[in-house]
Design an enzyme around this catalytic site. Structure first.
Site, PDB file in Angstrom:
ATOM      1  CB  SER A 131      17.841  52.351  12.041  1.00 57.04           C
ATOM      2  OG  SER A 131      18.064  53.588  12.216  1.00 57.04           O
ATOM      3  CE1 TYR A 145      15.322  52.895  16.991  1.00 56.83           C
ATOM      4  CE2 TYR A 145      17.444  53.687  15.966  1.00 56.83           C
ATOM      5  CZ  TYR A 145      16.202  53.361  15.878  1.00 56.83           C
ATOM      6  OH  TYR A 145      15.428  53.419  14.639  1.00 56.83           O
TER       7      TYR A 145
END
Length: 247
Positions: A131, A145
């Site tokens: 990501s 995250y």
């Protein structure tokens, strides 16, 4: 195009990006094994595409080990992932453990289990979905995250070093905002997520990521697309905030 590979294993395959990857690689002529927890969605995907389904979680180490012992795969797509609300000041122990277990530890285990067979056959491609959160700091993202996706980035780089001299390729795909259910799970309401994140923005679609993976997997063997960052045309990275001095 028709792939030089024959088999693929896709994690997080029951919906969103994972399901689109299954569809696209099946279209490319691979026998695709779809792994996820949601049996009903997997069954529907199997009826649609003819994929082979495995209903399990990527943190089921015993199940994954048994699968690796009987399933040689040419293409491994580490797609499964989670996100949670909050930052390091208000996250929970459960959130931290879940994000590290699913987003990072599972990728390490999947690679550890399936890469040796690829090396032995001198044939394979590992695709890790990270990501932009693993490369850039920005407000609104969960700290754990970001850290877990940064770990996937570092892992992808190190894997290329360890696989040097073989015909096993490693690609990291780093998407920006993509229209998936993850935002609905974060807010607990998909309609609210659609209104807040997508209705007024032209975001990426899961098929965009699947098409990108098809491109790198089907590239000539001499060519390894090591890293691909994919953004919506109207999303930009960067920016600098400067907090005002207070009394």
């Amino acid at each position: 195009m028709e792939s030089n590979y024959k088999t693929a294993l896709v994690t997080g395959a029951s919906s969103g990006i994972g399901a689109e990857i299954v569809r696209r690689l099946t279209k490319d002529g691979l026998q695709v094994h779809a792994l996820a927890r949601d049996l009903s969605r997997l069954t529907a995907l199997q009826e649609e595409t003819g994929c082979v389904i495995h209903a399990m979680s990527v943190d089921d180490l015993e199940g994954l080990t048994a699968l690796s012992e009987k399933l040689p795969v040419d293409v491994l797509v580490n797609n499964a992932g989670q996100s949670r609300k909050g930052d390091i000041l208000n996250t929970t122990a459960e959130d931290v453990d879940a994000l590290i277990d699913i987003n990072l530890k599972a990728v390490l285990h999947m690679t550890r289990l399936f890469a040796p067979g690829m090396v032995e056959r001198d044939r394979g491609h590992i695709v890790n979905i990270s990501s932009i959160a693993g490369h850039y700091a920005f407000p609104g993202g969960n700290t754990a995250y970001h850290a877990s996706k940064a770990g996937v980035h570092s892992l992808s780089q190190q894997m290329r070093v360890h696989l040097y001299g073989t015909n096993v390729r490693v690609t990291e795909i780093s998407p920006a905002r993509t229209e998936t259910e993850v935002f609905g799970r974060l807010l607990g309401n998909m309609e609210e997520a659609q209104r807040r994140f997508f209705d007024e923005y032209e975001s990426l679609k899961p098929c965009d990521i699947a098409d990108s993976i098809s491109f790198v997997v089907n590239a000539p063997q001499r060519m390894n697309v090591s890293f691909m960052e994919i953004l919506p045309t109207k999303q930009v990275l960067g920016g600098l905030n400067f907090a005002k001095r207070t009394a």
